[in-house]
Design a protein around this motif. Structure first.
Motif, short mmCIF file in Angstrom:
data_model
loop_
_atom_site.label_atom_id
_atom_site.label_comp_id
_atom_site.label_asym_id
_atom_site.label_seq_id
_atom_site.Cartn_x
_atom_site.Cartn_y
_atom_site.Cartn_z
N LEU A 24 -8.16 -0.07 1.34
CA LEU A 24 -7.60 1.13 0.70
C LEU A 24 -8.42 2.38 0.98
O LEU A 24 -7.99 3.48 0.63
CB LEU A 24 -7.49 0.91 -0.82
N PRO A 47 -8.59 5.85 -6.12
CA PRO A 47 -7.87 6.00 -4.86
C PRO A 47 -8.24 7.25 -4.09
O PRO A 47 -8.76 8.22 -4.66
CB PRO A 47 -6.40 6.06 -5.28
N TYR A 101 -4.24 6.51 -1.30
CA TYR A 101 -3.45 5.28 -1.29
C TYR A 101 -3.74 4.41 -2.50
O TYR A 101 -4.90 4.25 -2.89
CB TYR A 101 -3.73 4.46 -0.03
N ILE A 102 -2.66 3.84 -3.05
CA ILE A 102 -2.83 2.84 -4.10
C ILE A 102 -2.24 1.53 -3.59
O ILE A 102 -1.54 1.52 -2.58
CB ILE A 102 -2.14 3.26 -5.43
N PRO A 113 -10.90 3.70 -0.57
CA PRO A 113 -10.92 4.50 -1.80
C PRO A 113 -12.21 5.31 -1.93
O PRO A 113 -13.08 5.24 -1.07
CB PRO A 113 -10.85 3.44 -2.91
N TYR A 125 -10.81 0.79 -9.05
CA TYR A 125 -11.02 1.61 -7.85
C TYR A 125 -10.52 3.01 -8.12
O TYR A 125 -9.70 3.24 -9.02
CB TYR A 125 -10.37 0.99 -6.61
N LYS A 160 0.87 -1.18 0.00
CA LYS A 160 0.00 0.00 0.00
C LYS A 160 0.91 1.23 0.00
O LYS A 160 1.78 1.37 0.87
CB LYS A 160 -0.86 -0.04 1.27
#
Ligand SMILES: Nc1nc2c(ncn2[C@@H]2O[C@H](COP(=O)(O)OP(=O)(O)OP(=O)(O)O)[C@@H](O)[C@H]2O)c(=O)[nH]1
Ligand SMILES: [Zn+2]
Length: 198
Positions: free
Chosen positions: A143, A104, A107-108, A145, A102, A67
């Motif tokens: 994540l 973000p 965070y990816i 997202p 997704y 991450k």
């Protein structure tokens, strides 16, 4: 010591499975002692353990292991991820492709981790709908997202080689969350997953 205990426990499960498959062969009218079948219960036990290894895996830990902080706010799509799973009703395979996106929110994750999450949940006894939503939830929870989308297209052997015997039907399931609940984001995703690389 603890490791040895785990090993002994795993050996017990494997030998239990081998014994069960030997018995199943006999119940199905086969001779488990004939040459070609001698090692079959062991092979099947190992194959089934491989195909259900997802129970021992943690999707969120996988996503979080790569991450990275990144200020990207565009849609990230990994499409055509092959998957092989087994339907929980007949324990026959279903197989096809997953398309995952997704958006973000700071965070990816590593791209391969998205494909690994598909394996974590497909290597279990499944229904396609639950597989779809479990993948979505893992990405959403790890994540945080802005949106997640998962589409799975699959063929079920339980509908092909037995039962209704339809060879060409493909089942599509989808799950959308966050930004993807908006129709324009969803249609951009659908357009992008239908485009072919040339
Ligand atoms: N929703 C859903 N159904 C599935 C999936 N995989 C298999 N099935 C279905 O699960 C159902 C189980 O139905 P039952 O009537 O209990 O089982 P069955 O008599 O073997 O059914 P037939 O396959 O129609 O012969 C079948 O309709 C299968 O097609 C899946 O991933 N999702
Ligand atoms: Zn089935």
């Amino acid at each position: 010591m603890a490791y040895q205990k785990v090993e002994q426990y795993e050996d017990k499960i494997t030998s239990g499975l081998i014994e069960n498959y030997r018995e199943s062969l006999a119940l199905l009218g086969e001779d488990p002692e004939r040459e070609g079948l001698l090692k079959t219960p062991e092979r099947v036990a190992k194959a089934m353990q491989y195909l259900t290894q997802g129970y021992q895996m943690d999707a969120k830990a996988i996503l979080e292991s790569a991450k990275f902080h990144e200020d990207v706010s565009e849609m990230i799509i990994v499409k055509d991820i092959e998957l092989f799973s087994m339907c929980e009703h007949h324990m026959l395979p279903f197989f096809g492709k997953a398309h995952i996106a997704y958006i973000p929110n700071g965070y990816i994750t590593g791209l391969s981790k998205i494909a690994r999450v598909v394996d974590v949940y497909s290597r279990r006894l499944q229904v396609q709908e639950r597989l779809t939503s479990q993948i979505l939830n893992a990405i959403k929870e790890s994540l945080n997202p802005i949106g997640v989308a998962v589409v799975i297209e699959a063929k079920h052997l339980c509908m092909m080689m037995r039962g209704v015997q339809k060879q060409n039907s493909v089942t599509t399931t989808s799950a959308f969350w966050g930004e993807f609940e908006k129709s324009e984001t969803r249609s951009e995703f659908t357009k992008l997953i239908s485009s072919k690389l040339s």
